[in-house]
Design a protein around this motif. Sequence first.
Motif, PDB file in Angstrom:
ATOM      1  N   ARG A 118      -7.266 -32.600  21.920  1.00  0.00           N
ATOM      2  CA  ARG A 118      -8.167 -31.893  22.418  1.00  0.00           C
ATOM      3  C   ARG A 118      -9.704 -31.797  21.888  1.00  0.00           C
ATOM      4  O   ARG A 118     -10.916 -31.946  22.553  1.00  0.00           O
ATOM      5  N   ASP A 119      -9.551 -31.798  20.638  1.00  0.00           N
ATOM      6  CA  ASP A 119     -10.891 -31.626  19.745  1.00  0.00           C
ATOM      7  C   ASP A 119     -11.743 -32.742  19.915  1.00  0.00           C
ATOM      8  O   ASP A 119     -12.745 -33.011  20.027  1.00  0.00           O
ATOM      9  N   GLN A 120     -11.129 -34.047  19.810  1.00  0.00           N
ATOM     10  CA  GLN A 120     -11.734 -35.529  19.861  1.00  0.00           C
ATOM     11  C   GLN A 120     -12.155 -35.621  21.263  1.00  0.00           C
ATOM     12  O   GLN A 120     -13.481 -36.035  21.529  1.00  0.00           O
ATOM     13  N   VAL A 121     -11.657 -35.248  22.340  1.00  0.00           N
ATOM     14  CA  VAL A 121     -12.240 -35.276  23.676  1.00  0.00           C
ATOM     15  C   VAL A 121     -13.721 -34.368  24.019  1.00  0.00           C
ATOM     16  O   VAL A 121     -14.488 -34.932  24.307  1.00  0.00           O
ATOM     17  N   ALA A 122     -13.413 -33.252  23.107  1.00  0.00           N
ATOM     18  CA  ALA A 122     -14.471 -32.334  23.234  1.00  0.00           C
ATOM     19  C   ALA A 122     -15.652 -32.911  22.487  1.00  0.00           C
ATOM     20  O   ALA A 122     -16.830 -32.667  23.038  1.00  0.00           O
ATOM     21  N   ASP A 123     -15.310 -33.612  21.304  1.00  0.00           N
ATOM     22  CA  ASP A 123     -16.298 -33.990  20.584  1.00  0.00           C
ATOM     23  C   ASP A 123     -17.091 -35.194  21.155  1.00  0.00           C
ATOM     24  O   ASP A 123     -18.407 -35.385  21.393  1.00  0.00           O
ATOM     25  N   THR A 124     -16.165 -36.077  21.939  1.00  0.00           N
ATOM     26  CA  THR A 124     -16.896 -37.149  22.621  1.00  0.00           C
ATOM     27  C   THR A 124     -17.803 -36.882  23.596  1.00  0.00           C
ATOM     28  O   THR A 124     -18.929 -37.451  23.834  1.00  0.00           O
ATOM     29  N   LEU A 125     -17.243 -35.838  24.431  1.00  0.00           N
ATOM     30  CA  LEU A 125     -18.006 -35.472  25.379  1.00  0.00           C
ATOM     31  C   LEU A 125     -19.326 -34.573  24.858  1.00  0.00           C
ATOM     32  O   LEU A 125     -20.474 -35.011  25.755  1.00  0.00           O
ATOM     33  N   ALA A 126     -19.191 -33.939  23.764  1.00  0.00           N
ATOM     34  CA  ALA A 126     -20.518 -33.350  23.363  1.00  0.00           C
ATOM     35  C   ALA A 126     -21.502 -34.601  22.898  1.00  0.00           C
ATOM     36  O   ALA A 126     -22.706 -34.150  23.048  1.00  0.00           O
ATOM     37  N   ASP A 127     -20.975 -35.746  22.282  1.00  0.00           N
ATOM     38  CA  ASP A 127     -21.948 -36.452  21.888  1.00  0.00           C
ATOM     39  C   ASP A 127     -22.483 -37.379  23.302  1.00  0.00           C
ATOM     40  O   ASP A 127     -23.803 -37.859  22.911  1.00  0.00           O
ATOM     41  N   MET A 128     -21.787 -37.158  24.222  1.00  0.00           N
ATOM     42  CA  MET A 128     -22.516 -37.751  25.353  1.00  0.00           C
ATOM     43  C   MET A 128     -23.579 -36.637  26.245  1.00  0.00           C
ATOM     44  O   MET A 128     -24.049 -37.093  27.291  1.00  0.00           O
ATOM     45  N   ALA A 129     -23.415 -35.277  25.801  1.00  0.00           N
ATOM     46  CA  ALA A 129     -24.116 -34.550  26.571  1.00  0.00           C
ATOM     47  C   ALA A 129     -23.575 -34.245  27.757  1.00  0.00           C
ATOM     48  O   ALA A 129     -24.106 -34.055  28.862  1.00  0.00           O
ATOM     49  N   VAL A 130     -22.059 -34.376  27.846  1.00  0.00           N
ATOM     50  CA  VAL A 130     -21.387 -33.971  29.049  1.00  0.00           C
ATOM     51  C   VAL A 130     -20.739 -32.755  29.110  1.00  0.00           C
ATOM     52  O   VAL A 130     -19.928 -32.772  27.931  1.00  0.00           O
ATOM     53  N   THR A 131     -20.671 -31.907  29.799  1.00  0.00           N
ATOM     54  CA  THR A 131     -20.160 -30.504  29.814  1.00  0.00           C
ATOM     55  C   THR A 131     -18.657 -30.887  30.608  1.00  0.00           C
ATOM     56  O   THR A 131     -18.544 -31.779  31.137  1.00  0.00           O
ATOM     57  N   PRO A 132     -17.726 -30.085  30.058  1.00  0.00           N
ATOM     58  CA  PRO A 132     -16.075 -30.468  30.498  1.00  0.00           C
ATOM     59  C   PRO A 132     -16.066 -30.171  31.871  1.00  0.00           C
ATOM     60  O   PRO A 132     -14.962 -31.018  32.539  1.00  0.00           O
ATOM     61  N   ASP A 133     -16.782 -29.461  32.644  1.00  0.00           N
ATOM     62  CA  ASP A 133     -16.656 -29.466  34.115  1.00  0.00           C
ATOM     63  C   ASP A 133     -17.081 -30.814  34.783  1.00  0.00           C
ATOM     64  O   ASP A 133     -16.847 -30.888  36.152  1.00  0.00           O
ATOM     65  N   LYS A 134     -17.937 -31.597  34.012  1.00  0.00           N
ATOM     66  CA  LYS A 134     -18.164 -32.854  34.689  1.00  0.00           C
ATOM     67  C   LYS A 134     -16.946 -33.793  34.860  1.00  0.00           C
ATOM     68  O   LYS A 134     -17.090 -34.881  35.424  1.00  0.00           O
TER      69      LYS A 134
END
Length: 388
Positions: A118-134
């Motif tokens: 979960r944390d790695q997915v969150a970090d990957t999305l954050a690096d891309m400036a993509v919010t989880p709802d996308k």
Amino acid sequence: MQEVNSAAILAQLRAAGRISVSSLAQRTGLSRQAVTRSLTVLESAGYAEITGPDREANTSGRPPQMVRFCAEAGYAVGIDVNPHGIRVIVADLAGETVGDTRTVLTRGSGTSIGAAVRDQVADTLADMAVTPDKVWHVSVATPGIVDPVTGVVTLIPSMPEAAGNALVSELRELVSCPIYLDNDVKLATKGERWRGEPRKEDALVFIDWGERIGAGIVLHGELYRGASNDAGDIGYLDLVVDPAHGTDADSELGPFERWTGTGELLAIAAANRDGEGPVTLTELNDAAQRGEDWALSAVRTVTARFAKGVAALRALLDPEVVVIGGDMAALGSVMLDALEEALSNGPLRPPRLEISRLGSEAIAQGAIRHSLTAIERERFESPSVRRE
């Protein structure tokens, strides 16, 4: 009819990426007016963007009106979880990779595997400036026997701490989209057929051959799972294993894996090298490519054993092609030639043998392919009634 038209137009738009309105009309057989009406629906749903005319088009008269598929409207996430690490790939709706991270999995660190994923997915999305709802769909690949309907890992000897529903339940804290969990070799089979060699075979077996051994079986063009979703778990074969080889009740490996896996290969290679110490797969490969007898002998010994399992699959399934992936694929033609020679002595015509072009990449790519297929089915088939 509007839904049917919109789905047909969206399929063409996704394939092209950017296309003119008139070309969409030609490819779908619809009138320009019908295409325009459907594009309005698709634009409001966020799937299409009507852009300015193509001023550079080499045509007389008015420049064509262009439409762009909004691949960034949503994202698919593919995750490969294994005893050595976590791989996370994020792809847009066109299947293009836009994010790719890897991390070593520190087991026994106090952080659960589910939380680490979960944390790695969150970090990957954050690096891309993509919010989880996308994120529109997530697919997770893991070793072991998995119930893809419930998202529960029922048996995973190599990572017992990942058993149960921890992987899915932790991810649900991050994303609200559908989450799919499946066996890594089954998803690797999808990845191989998608990103590897173009494969149209109706009967195919993909074998992941490393320390552990598993197979993905394609029959009549579809992945065959069996009653318990563990069809192809050939590591547990014991009929073809030499009884003199012995058993190890405490081993996490199945009989066939203990007899033909990379652990056995390296043990034989070390013995062949007259006790000079342990051998790595890279050292073995380099020596085999140079034609050194101790390395070639080890490869031939284990490959001859492995051929018995392939022969069993051939007798039962008669696949058109067997694709070899996993760590053993790195041995290339040395392994493939030995395997072909061992199979040539059998009474049945052997299948065509090939080496995976993707290697370990097939697992994460298969996870992405599954998520994109799910998105197509759930969101794109009738887009006019699936607006956000």
